[in-house]
Design a protein around this motif. Structure first.
Motif, mmCIF file in Angstrom:
data_model
loop_
_atom_site.group_PDB
_atom_site.id
_atom_site.type_symbol
_atom_site.label_atom_id
_atom_site.label_comp_id
_atom_site.label_asym_id
_atom_site.label_seq_id
_atom_site.Cartn_x
_atom_site.Cartn_y
_atom_site.Cartn_z
ATOM 1 N N VAL A 153 0.698 -1.133 -0.072
ATOM 2 C CA VAL A 153 -0.118 0.082 0.167
ATOM 3 C C VAL A 153 1.032 1.359 -0.020
ATOM 4 N N ILE A 154 1.695 1.124 0.826
ATOM 5 C CA ILE A 154 2.714 2.546 0.961
ATOM 6 C C ILE A 154 3.431 2.652 -0.044
ATOM 7 N N ASN A 155 3.970 1.459 -0.959
ATOM 8 C CA ASN A 155 4.576 1.637 -2.369
ATOM 9 C C ASN A 155 3.876 2.132 -3.496
ATOM 10 N N VAL A 156 2.546 2.086 -3.200
ATOM 11 C CA VAL A 156 1.367 2.607 -4.358
ATOM 12 C C VAL A 156 1.179 3.988 -4.065
ATOM 13 N N VAL A 157 0.874 4.224 -2.735
ATOM 14 C CA VAL A 157 0.381 5.594 -2.551
ATOM 15 C C VAL A 157 1.471 6.751 -2.361
ATOM 16 N N SER A 158 2.898 5.975 -2.302
ATOM 17 C CA SER A 158 3.914 6.990 -2.124
ATOM 18 C C SER A 158 4.591 7.683 -3.559
ATOM 19 N N ASP A 159 3.882 6.793 -4.730
ATOM 20 C CA ASP A 159 4.195 7.325 -6.080
ATOM 21 C C ASP A 159 3.400 8.820 -6.163
ATOM 22 N N PRO A 160 4.166 9.727 -6.521
ATOM 23 C CA PRO A 160 3.473 11.194 -6.362
ATOM 24 C C PRO A 160 2.270 10.986 -7.370
ATOM 25 N N THR A 161 2.508 10.545 -8.518
ATOM 26 C CA THR A 161 1.216 10.423 -9.511
ATOM 27 C C THR A 161 0.205 9.866 -8.757
ATOM 28 N N VAL A 162 0.297 8.686 -8.215
ATOM 29 C CA VAL A 162 -0.786 8.145 -7.382
ATOM 30 C C VAL A 162 -1.490 9.044 -6.445
ATOM 31 N N ALA A 163 -0.457 9.398 -5.367
ATOM 32 C CA ALA A 163 -1.069 10.416 -4.420
ATOM 33 C C ALA A 163 -1.662 11.558 -5.007
ATOM 34 N N MET A 164 -1.463 12.319 -6.021
ATOM 35 C CA MET A 164 -2.211 13.239 -6.590
ATOM 36 C C MET A 164 -3.496 13.072 -7.089
ATOM 37 N N LEU A 165 -3.594 11.719 -7.717
ATOM 38 C CA LEU A 165 -4.820 11.195 -8.064
ATOM 39 C C LEU A 165 -5.756 11.084 -7.056
ATOM 40 N N LEU A 166 -5.194 10.215 -5.915
ATOM 41 C CA LEU A 166 -6.125 10.032 -4.728
ATOM 42 C C LEU A 166 -6.513 11.327 -4.200
ATOM 43 N N LEU A 167 -5.525 12.261 -4.151
ATOM 44 C CA LEU A 167 -6.011 13.706 -3.630
ATOM 45 C C LEU A 167 -7.199 14.304 -4.127
ATOM 46 N N MET A 168 -6.890 14.385 -5.652
ATOM 47 C CA MET A 168 -8.128 14.786 -6.437
ATOM 48 C C MET A 168 -9.493 14.167 -6.430
ATOM 49 N N VAL A 188 -17.669 8.979 2.011
ATOM 50 C CA VAL A 188 -16.732 8.028 2.485
ATOM 51 C C VAL A 188 -15.596 7.664 1.548
ATOM 52 N N LEU A 189 -15.677 7.333 0.255
ATOM 53 C CA LEU A 189 -14.942 6.873 -0.573
ATOM 54 C C LEU A 189 -13.854 8.509 -0.738
ATOM 55 N N GLY A 190 -14.545 9.451 -0.770
ATOM 56 C CA GLY A 190 -13.691 10.754 -0.815
ATOM 57 C C GLY A 190 -12.748 10.989 0.204
ATOM 58 N N ALA A 191 -13.282 10.579 1.413
ATOM 59 C CA ALA A 191 -12.520 10.854 2.699
ATOM 60 C C ALA A 191 -11.481 9.823 2.814
ATOM 61 N N ILE A 192 -11.395 8.637 2.310
ATOM 62 C CA ILE A 192 -10.555 7.544 2.289
ATOM 63 C C ILE A 192 -9.599 7.932 1.149
ATOM 64 N N CYS A 193 -9.951 8.353 -0.015
ATOM 65 C CA CYS A 193 -9.180 8.711 -0.993
ATOM 66 C C CYS A 193 -8.135 10.105 -0.392
ATOM 67 N N LEU A 194 -8.742 11.173 0.080
ATOM 68 C CA LEU A 194 -8.114 12.094 0.525
ATOM 69 C C LEU A 194 -6.963 11.795 1.492
ATOM 70 N N ILE A 195 -7.254 10.925 2.472
ATOM 71 C CA ILE A 195 -6.466 10.611 3.673
ATOM 72 C C ILE A 195 -5.097 9.998 3.025
ATOM 73 N N LEU A 196 -5.410 8.979 2.101
ATOM 74 C CA LEU A 196 -4.447 8.302 1.403
ATOM 75 C C LEU A 196 -3.466 9.139 0.604
ATOM 76 N N GLY A 197 -4.192 10.055 -0.217
ATOM 77 C CA GLY A 197 -3.546 11.021 -0.958
ATOM 78 C C GLY A 197 -2.430 11.935 0.087
#
Length: 358
Positions: A153-168, A188-197
């Motif tokens: 999970v950390i390997n995926v969300v630490s990718d800047p591209t993935v992090a910005m997509l999750l944030l958006m 609910v999904l928005g809050a989860i994506c925002l936290i991961l981003g």
């Protein structure tokens, strides 16, 4: 971590066609034994940055280049490798294939596969933190260590591209959820994506100004949803977010190809945001064209039934609601009579009897 370990570390670039560019070169020369498969490449470690939105990645400032070149040289010399060649990976963006790297002393061996590598290093004596260790790799058991779920999970969300997509995705999900409450899934999904981003963004260096631009863009999008301006604030919000994303990463060791992909992602976010704004604006436009459903026109010409005799005041039932009413002309209308609304005075309806024979 490799420099401080008491365990011998062999760094190996494989398979054929693979590369150890940028930060990969730092890892390669950090190993106590460095090996490459023929047909692989290392080097091209000059730090780059995106100075302005839309520009191609440029070389980082000279201070950063000098620092990383000195660091590369120190690592190489600590492992008995030529520091001047290693520094050129950073200062000149030098690239070497496996044969050239072996000839220049950057690596210790070339090996076609892992079995060949283990055979070549068997019996090799190396210095690990001032301790001589003899490698015994003949017939060694190979144990592959897979990432656990947390590391994946950390390997995926630490990718800047993935992090910005999750944030958006998180931001858009919350905006949609707040604009249409009661469903809860977008929130609910928005809050989860925002936290991961946000977690992913915290794992790499970012531009503070870019962060402010993204926050400004989100604020403008929220303002557009709750105080419609026919797209003026929405367009400004999308532009601000796209600029913020383009300026966000400051990682100097990311490859140039990554910046190109990141730019495409930022444009994609802008297109999605523009599409969302178009949908919202179109919905607002349709709502503005609808006839009012409250106020004076709410019950115009609607029909109801008297439930308390109008003499001339009483009550009627209309559209499932009970309203105070007065008969037009001060006439008496008995209970059960059907009436039509002709006017409204605040919380009182003016009605007349319906002549069923007409």
């Amino acid at each position: 971590m490799i420099s401080d370990t008491d365990i011998p570390v062999i760094t190996y670039v494989t398979p054929k066609g693979g590369i150890a560019a940028s930060a990969g070169t730092f890892i390669l020369i950090s190993g106590h034994v460095a090996v490459m498969t023929p047909g692989t490449t290392c080097g091209a470690a000059m730090p780059v940055t995106m100075s302005a939105p839309g520009d191609s990645p440029q070389a980082a400032d000279q201070k950063t280049i000098n620092f990383l070149a000195a660091h590369m040289k120190t690592i190489a010399e600590d492992r008995g490798r030529p520091g001047d060649i290693a520094a050129r990976f950073v200062t000149e963006n030098l690239s070497l294939n496996a044969d050239e790297a072996l000839e220049q002393g950057i690596i210790d061996y070339t090996a076609d596969n892992l079995d060949s590598l283990l055979a070549k290093v068997d019996g090799l004596e190396i210095d690990v933190n001032d301790k001589n260790i003899i490698l015994k790799t003949k017939d060694a058991e190979i144990v592959s260590i897979d990432k656990n779920l947390e590391e994946k999970v950390i390997n995926v969300v630490s990718d800047p591209t993935v992090a910005m997509l999750l944030l958006m995705l998180g931001i858009y999900g919350l905006i949609i959820g707040f604009n249409s409450p009661g469903f809860f899934l977008p929130e609910v999904l928005g809050a989860i994506c925002l936290i991961l981003g946000l977690y992913g963004i915290g794992t790499f260096e970012v531009n503070l100004v870019a962060g402010f631009l993204i926050i400004l863009g989100v604020g403008l999008l929220v303002a557009e949803v709750f105080t419609p301006t026919y797209g003026i604030l929405g367009v400004g919000g999308v532009i601000s977010i796209v600029l913020g994303i383009l300026l966000m990463p400051l990682e100097p060791m990311m490859p140039i190809a990554w910046f190109s992909k990141f730019k495409v992602m930022a444009i994609g976010v802008g297109v999605i945001g523009a599409g969302l704004m178009l949908i919202i604006i179109a919905g607002i436009w349709r709502l503005r064209k609808l006839s009012p459903v409250h106020g004076v026109e709410e019950f115009a010409n609607s029909k109801g039934v008297v439930i308390e005799e109008l003499n001339p005041y009483g009550q009627i039932k209309i559209k499932g609601e009970i309203w105070n009413a007065v008969s037009m002309g001060q006439t008496t209308i008995p209970t059960g009579e059907r009436v039509r609304v002709v006017a409204r005075n605040d919380l009182e309806l003016v009605v007349e009897p319906i002549n069923e024979n007409k």
